[in-house]
Design a protein around this motif. Sequence first.
Motif, PDB file in Angstrom:
ATOM      1  N   UNK A  35     -31.971  -1.919 -11.383  1.00 36.52           N
ATOM      2  CA  UNK A  35     -32.090  -3.377 -11.450  1.00 36.52           C
ATOM      3  C   UNK A  35     -30.691  -3.988 -11.448  1.00 36.52           C
ATOM      4  N   UNK A  36     -30.543  -5.100 -10.733  1.00 36.76           N
ATOM      5  CA  UNK A  36     -29.253  -5.780 -10.658  1.00 36.76           C
ATOM      6  C   UNK A  36     -28.427  -5.375  -9.456  1.00 36.76           C
ATOM      7  N   UNK A  37     -28.753  -4.244  -8.833  1.00 44.03           N
ATOM      8  CA  UNK A  37     -28.009  -3.787  -7.661  1.00 44.03           C
ATOM      9  C   UNK A  37     -28.645  -4.380  -6.404  1.00 44.03           C
ATOM     10  N   UNK A  38     -27.822  -4.970  -5.528  1.00 40.73           N
ATOM     11  CA  UNK A  38     -28.285  -5.523  -4.263  1.00 40.73           C
ATOM     12  C   UNK A  38     -27.775  -4.630  -3.145  1.00 40.73           C
ATOM     13  N   UNK A  88     -33.403  -4.776  -2.230  1.00 45.79           N
ATOM     14  CA  UNK A  88     -33.076  -4.105  -0.976  1.00 45.79           C
ATOM     15  C   UNK A  88     -33.451  -5.027   0.173  1.00 45.79           C
ATOM     16  N   UNK A  89     -32.496  -5.249   1.091  1.00 44.02           N
ATOM     17  CA  UNK A  89     -32.722  -6.075   2.264  1.00 44.02           C
ATOM     18  C   UNK A  89     -32.481  -5.243   3.512  1.00 44.02           C
ATOM     19  N   UNK A  90     -33.329  -5.417   4.515  1.00 43.09           N
ATOM     20  CA  UNK A  90     -33.209  -4.733   5.801  1.00 43.09           C
ATOM     21  C   UNK A  90     -33.224  -3.215   5.631  1.00 43.09           C
ATOM     22  N   UNK A  91     -34.379  -2.709   5.246  1.00 43.78           N
ATOM     23  CA  UNK A  91     -34.533  -1.272   5.025  1.00 43.78           C
ATOM     24  C   UNK A  91     -35.236  -0.601   6.200  1.00 43.78           C
TER      25      UNK A  91
END
Length: 174
Positions: free
Chosen positions: A13-16, A34-37
Amino acid sequence: MSESKQREGFIPAGLVVQSLRGVVEGSLHIAGDVEQAALQAEHICLTESGTLKDGQIEAQSVMIDGYVTGVTFTTPRLTAGANARISDCVIEMGSPTGCAIHEDASFEGDVRISVSRKGGGQQRPDTQREGQTVVAHDEAHLVIPGDDEPDPHWAAKTPDISEAEQDAEIPLGG
């Protein structure tokens, strides 16, 4: 590390993380953003605090208890927990029995769930009968009525609404 230990990945949690791509041997637990996986894994678990935006996920099982938007899942087993918020996603499943959705899970926007039976039971060629098409399958025989036959499941007395006598008055609030 011994061979018998299950390999696991964890995004706290907290990691982008942006643009996460690869193959995970074992499980991946996502508690962060997580973005664009573009991932392949045995098991993907999105925790209550996790978010997953845009991408493609291919896994043997997917468990969602966080927020997902714009993702295409290809999986034989999907579980949406009580805190799952799924928006504008495509879920491609191998079986209609591999999906469990908690009654408090939330679906928004365009969420499509499709079932394809790739590698399913052996299919035999379709055959024709008078006015019908019979689709043969190891588990079921479906009879599809021809265009000129009435559907036996349609209600015999369907009201004719083509000549309504008056317009309905529907209050629109104000």
